[in-house]
Enzyme design. Structure first.
Site, short mmCIF file in Angstrom:
data_model
loop_
_atom_site.label_atom_id
_atom_site.label_comp_id
_atom_site.label_asym_id
_atom_site.label_seq_id
_atom_site.Cartn_x
_atom_site.Cartn_y
_atom_site.Cartn_z
N GLU A 1 0.83 -1.21 0.00
CA GLU A 1 0.00 0.00 0.00
C GLU A 1 0.86 1.26 0.00
O GLU A 1 0.52 2.25 -0.66
CB GLU A 1 -0.95 -0.03 1.20
N GLU B 1 -4.45 -9.13 3.12
CA GLU B 1 -5.24 -8.94 4.33
C GLU B 1 -6.43 -9.89 4.47
O GLU B 1 -6.83 -10.22 5.58
CB GLU B 1 -5.74 -7.48 4.39
#
Length: 312
Positions: free
Chosen positions: A162, A182
């Site tokens: 990210e 995730e």
């Protein structure tokens, strides 16, 4: 103002024009006080404000220089900010150094990154920022006005990817591993991954990667457009960093104001329709006209010499 004038146009067209005018005005507001839209949008053009106030680093110890680094201008346990010197002057390296936690993000690291970003984006001397790991084999920018390059020489999973997605350009070693994993933990990417990954590689493929928590190597990441360059890893383990440095050196000779405004025009224009994007481009282009750098560029071309830009 332009938004008010556009609102006076009857019907949906007036509403659309008013919305576009507000978007363009907001874009120019990000350039700083004193910047205005071009005359075709709101009125007379005016000279730009000074880009930055500069930054005086906090005092503190620093480690010995290496790989062409200057002495550290700021040193923390988890984040190192270095200005490069000599032919690399204008390049800043943000080095993440949480070896004990494999560069996973902590509240302290996030706070330090935020503080560093706030300082760097107001530093007129900074031309390009490279984000890299100082922990071998692991990578873990940001809302900055200058080009940012993520150098991925190892793992970039979850928050690490990210952070890379927040950079303008990503380069990686072929042995690097990247993924938003995730969903394996029954959560979703929460650091911009669900928004930036689709913008980088397309919605369908982004969904596939996030739903499956798939991890890609450098070659696979290049094939789907996640990174711009892939390199065979070298013996030192810093092939991606070296490529990022080469790219940053390509940016250094260009007009710094122009590069910043070009980045703003691209970023803002990608979020709106083409007509509004063209208006944003016109507004940004207008800000380069009254700069000293533009005059220096013309003079250097006439005199057949390299330009000496000052970011003014």
């Amino acid at each position: 103002m332009a938004a008010a004038a556009a609102a006076a146009v009857p019907g949906a067209l007036g509403t659309l024009q008013a919305g576009r005018a507000r978007l363009v005005a907001a874009c120019c507001a990000r350039l700083g006080p004193g910047w205005r839209l071009p005359g075709s949008v709101t009125g007379p053009r005016v000279a730009p404000a000074v880009w930055a106030r500069g930054w005086t680093p906090a005092a503190g110890g620093g480690s010995a220089p290496r790989r062409g680094y200057s002495s550290e201008v700021k040193t923390e346990d988890e984040l190192r900010v270095r200005y490069l010197e000599e032919e690399n002057r204008g390049i800043v390296v943000l080095g993440i150094n949480r070896a004990y936690a494999k560069n996973t993000f902590s509240k302290s690291l996030i706070k330090m990154l935020s503080k560093a970003v706030d300082a760097l984006k107001s530093d007129k001397k900074v031309r390009t920022i490279i984000v890299r790991s100082e922990v071998p084999g692991i990578f873990c920018a940001a809302n900055l006005p200058v080009p940012t390059i993520a150098a991925i020489d190892g793992l970039a999973l979850g928050g690490g990817l990210e952070l890379a997605l927040a950079c303008d350009i990503r380069v990686a070693a072929s042995s690097a591993k990247m993924g938003l994993v995730e969903t394996k933990l029954a959560i979703i990417p929460g650091g911009g991954g669900t928004q930036r990954l689709p913008r980088a590689i397309g919605m369908s493929l982004a969904k596939e990667l996030i739903f499956s928590a798939r991890v890609l190597d450098g070659q696979e990441a290049k094939a789907v457009g996640l990174i711009s360059h892939v390199l065979e890893q070298n013996q030192e383990g810093d092939a991606a960093y070296r490529k990022a440095l080469d790219l940053a050196r390509e940016f250094l000779p260009q007009g710094p104001v122009a590069v910043r405004v070009a980045k703003l025009a691209i970023n803002q224009g990608m979020e709106v329709d083409l007509v509004t994007g063209l208006a944003i481009e016109e507004a940004c282009y207008a800000q380069t006209i009254p700069t000293k750098d533009r005059l220096e560029g013309l003079l250097a071309f006439k005199e057949k010499r390299p330009p000496r830009y000052k970011g003014e």
